[in-house]
Design a protein around this motif. Structure first.
Motif, PDB file in Angstrom:
ATOM      1  N   VAL A  80      32.436  15.334  37.032  1.00 58.69           N
ATOM      2  CA  VAL A  80      32.777  15.343  38.666  1.00 58.69           C
ATOM      3  C   VAL A  80      31.899  14.409  39.429  1.00 58.69           C
ATOM      4  N   ARG A  81      30.533  14.429  38.737  1.00 60.56           N
ATOM      5  CA  ARG A  81      29.581  13.587  39.589  1.00 60.56           C
ATOM      6  C   ARG A  81      29.711  12.136  39.457  1.00 60.56           C
ATOM      7  N   THR A  82      30.196  11.777  38.192  1.00 63.19           N
ATOM      8  CA  THR A  82      30.375  10.331  37.924  1.00 63.19           C
ATOM      9  C   THR A  82      31.679   9.910  38.748  1.00 63.19           C
ATOM     10  N   THR A  83      32.626  10.867  38.935  1.00 63.03           N
ATOM     11  CA  THR A  83      33.904  10.362  39.558  1.00 63.03           C
ATOM     12  C   THR A  83      33.597  10.207  41.019  1.00 63.03           C
ATOM     13  N   ARG A  84      32.683  11.287  41.522  1.00 64.87           N
ATOM     14  CA  ARG A  84      32.380  11.163  42.863  1.00 64.87           C
ATOM     15  C   ARG A  84      31.654   9.758  42.944  1.00 64.87           C
ATOM     16  N   GLU A  85      30.904   9.420  42.243  1.00 66.67           N
ATOM     17  CA  GLU A  85      30.080   8.332  42.646  1.00 66.67           C
ATOM     18  C   GLU A  85      31.175   7.089  42.466  1.00 66.67           C
ATOM     19  N   ALA A  86      31.963   6.961  41.496  1.00 65.12           N
ATOM     20  CA  ALA A  86      32.896   5.946  41.322  1.00 65.12           C
ATOM     21  C   ALA A  86      33.785   5.825  42.646  1.00 65.12           C
ATOM     22  N   LEU A  87      33.902   6.771  43.211  1.00 61.69           N
ATOM     23  CA  LEU A  87      34.852   6.795  44.291  1.00 61.69           C
ATOM     24  C   LEU A  87      34.433   6.363  45.686  1.00 61.69           C
ATOM     25  N   GLU A  88      33.165   6.254  45.836  1.00 62.13           N
ATOM     26  CA  GLU A  88      32.541   5.638  47.071  1.00 62.13           C
ATOM     27  C   GLU A  88      32.960   4.459  47.633  1.00 62.13           C
ATOM     28  N   GLY A  89      33.319   3.506  46.832  1.00 63.17           N
ATOM     29  CA  GLY A  89      33.699   2.240  47.406  1.00 63.17           C
ATOM     30  C   GLY A  89      35.347   2.525  47.842  1.00 63.17           C
ATOM     31  N   PHE A  90      36.164   3.305  47.148  1.00 64.88           N
ATOM     32  CA  PHE A  90      37.349   3.854  47.612  1.00 64.88           C
ATOM     33  C   PHE A  90      37.414   4.399  49.076  1.00 64.88           C
ATOM     34  N   GLU A  91      36.695   5.263  49.067  1.00 65.89           N
ATOM     35  CA  GLU A  91      36.678   6.018  50.268  1.00 65.89           C
ATOM     36  C   GLU A  91      36.194   4.897  51.572  1.00 65.89           C
ATOM     37  N   GLN A  92      35.125   4.285  51.285  1.00 67.25           N
ATOM     38  CA  GLN A  92      34.878   3.323  52.341  1.00 67.25           C
ATOM     39  C   GLN A  92      35.937   2.222  52.573  1.00 67.25           C
ATOM     40  N   GLU A  93      36.686   1.848  51.780  1.00 62.29           N
ATOM     41  CA  GLU A  93      37.891   0.916  52.006  1.00 62.29           C
ATOM     42  C   GLU A  93      38.764   1.676  52.816  1.00 62.29           C
ATOM     43  N   TYR A  94      39.101   2.812  52.803  1.00 57.23           N
ATOM     44  CA  TYR A  94      39.933   3.557  53.461  1.00 57.23           C
ATOM     45  C   TYR A  94      39.436   4.375  54.752  1.00 57.23           C
ATOM     46  N   LEU A  95      38.249   4.458  54.883  1.00 57.91           N
ATOM     47  CA  LEU A  95      37.630   5.188  55.882  1.00 57.91           C
ATOM     48  C   LEU A  95      38.039   6.725  55.747  1.00 57.91           C
ATOM     49  N   ILE A  96      37.767   7.043  54.573  1.00 58.73           N
ATOM     50  CA  ILE A  96      38.239   8.719  54.623  1.00 58.73           C
ATOM     51  C   ILE A  96      36.870   9.313  53.725  1.00 58.73           C
ATOM     52  N   ALA A  97      36.901  10.737  53.642  1.00 60.28           N
ATOM     53  CA  ALA A  97      36.079  11.415  52.738  1.00 60.28           C
ATOM     54  C   ALA A  97      36.998  12.367  52.072  1.00 60.28           C
ATOM     55  N   LEU A  98      37.214  11.967  50.761  1.00 62.88           N
ATOM     56  CA  LEU A  98      37.997  13.127  49.896  1.00 62.88           C
ATOM     57  C   LEU A  98      37.249  14.336  49.574  1.00 62.88           C
TER      58      LEU A  98
END
Length: 431
Positions: free
Chosen positions: A301-319
């Protein structure tokens, strides 16, 4: 001789709860629980239980609540957009698992409610609405199914009724943020929604609130099937690129590679496409296993959360944690499948300190991204019976006497040293 009519089959819990939700939306003064019980053919106690389940679900997914006027009457309450989205999803599910309920009960109640409104009754004609929806569908990148058209037609009638009710309520209407409006107006579905809105506005003599155009766009967005192989649109190409970046980032952070790639990307595409919309409009998802996922797969989960940071920034969201948890499970499953790895069986030897033993379990789970099956056995039983078959590793925080156990017992002291973590990870992630 006449045969007695067969009793109607009992409704499933899912069907009953779909009915409860739609009756909360029915244009009645308040929903009487006796009516719900009668329609669902259950006793009042079961209806109370169904209502409690529905309330928990809409609180979790849409942050809505059920207001009880008395012991016998209730009504849904909360943000207007959240209410509309909840109704949309409720209608969609009901048409799938209990399709007779909508034409038999929900629509007749809605049509009765039109009697005292300024909206022309012509808006209820399915042929006219059908033509409008066909015009709308012709402007979409991909057409609408028959089920989609039926769902839209019912939603439009509800929107028209609600807009009529708002005429006496100056604060009526859906309130989108400016960011939400920009997001929707940039979508390929917006011109189709605009055409539909304009036609309905004409048909209803200007009854519709301007916010309905954005809602129609969102409604069409929620009907979209996200498949990265079926569209070459700019939006889908952008999503595909971001998911490829996400996978690469995960592999970099995890230090592991996916040998099977296309299936993983396709599954992430199908999940994250709608997830972006859910984040922008505050829609939750059902992931009741999230606490267990966090406990059993903390590093994943922690690795996934870190990997998703760029994706969230691209779409201006917080999963949300629920969304992240589902992505983590997807990564974990494809790590196992793609690399032909099996879930490792770990034996944790216990003695007299449950808190220490639980801490050891968490440290072991922190050592790998892969799912583990950790079983407990007392030291006494271990010495008496030995380890169960199929065990890949035995760990314990307690001193042990020499045994013929194979594999060897690993004695752990918290916190785990770096070399010990590396050794454990190497054993766990070996094919």
């Amino acid at each position: 001789m006449t045969l007695d009519p067969q009793p109607a089959p009992a409704l499933s819990a899912s069907q009953r709860r779909c009915h409860v939700l739609l009756m909360l939306y029915a244009p009645l003064t308040a929903v009487q629980l006796e009516i719900i019980s009668e329609i669902n053919r259950v006793d009042l106690r079961t209806t109370w239980d169904d209502l409690a389940e529905v309330t928990c679900e809409i609180q979790r997914i849409h942050r809505l609540d059920v207001l009880q006027y008395s012991e016998k009457e209730c009504r849904i309450q909360g943000d207007t957009l959240a209410q509309r989205l909840c109704l949309f999803q409720g209608l969609r599910r009901t048409l799938r698992i209990s399709p007779d309920f909508v034409p038999r009960h929900f629509l007749p109640w809605l049509h009765i409610a039109f009697e005292g409104q300024p909206c022309p009754k012509v808006v209820l004609r399915t042929d006219i609405l059908g033509v409008m929806i066909e015009d709308c569908a012709s402007l979409l990148p991909k057409g609408l199914s028959e089920h989609d058209c039926q769902l839209i037609r019912i939603c439009l009638q509800y929107c028209l009724w609600q807009n009529g009710a708002w005429q006496s309520a100056p604060s009526g209407g859906i309130r989108f943020t400016e960011q939400q409006r920009r997001w929707l107006r940039e979508k390929a579905e917006y011109p189709a929604a605009r055409t539909l809105f304009t036609q309905l506005q004409t048909l209803s003599h200007g009854l519709m609130d301007d916010s309905e155009c954005e809602f129609f766009t969102l409604m069409l967005r929620m009907l979209k099937t996200h498949s990265y192989q079926s569209s070459g649109s700019t939006e889908d190409q952008r999503l595909l690129l971001q998911i490829e970046n996400l996978v690469a980032r995960f592999q970099d952070v995890a230090g592991m590679k996916f040998s099977s790639y296309e299936g993983l990307v396709g599954q992430l595409f199908a999940h994250l496409g709608p997830a972006i919309e859910r984040c922008h409009f505050g829609i939750g998802i059902d992931n009741l296993m999230q606490e267990e996922v966090n406990r059993m797969y903390p590093r994943l989960v922690r690795t996934t959360r870190e990997a998703l940071e760029g994706f969230e920034q691209e779409y201006l969201i917080a999963l949300s944690e629920d969304e992240i948890g589902l992505v983590a499970i997807t990564f974990g499953a494809w790590l196992m499948q793609g690399n032909a790895l099996q879930e490792k069986q770990i034996l944790l030897l216990t003695h007299n300190n449950p808190e220490l033993e639980e801490a050891v379990e968490q440290q072991i789970r922190e050592a790998t991204l892969l799912p583990l099956n950790i079983k407990y056995q007392t030291l006494t039983d271990f010495y008496k019976f030995g380890a169960p078959s199929g065990v890949a590793m035995i760990v314990t925080p307690y001193a042990t006497r020499s045994t013929d156990a194979d594999p060897l017992v690993i004695h752990t002291q918290l916190p785990l040293a770096k070399e010990q973590r590396k050794r454990i990870r190497s054993l766990l992630e070996a094919p």
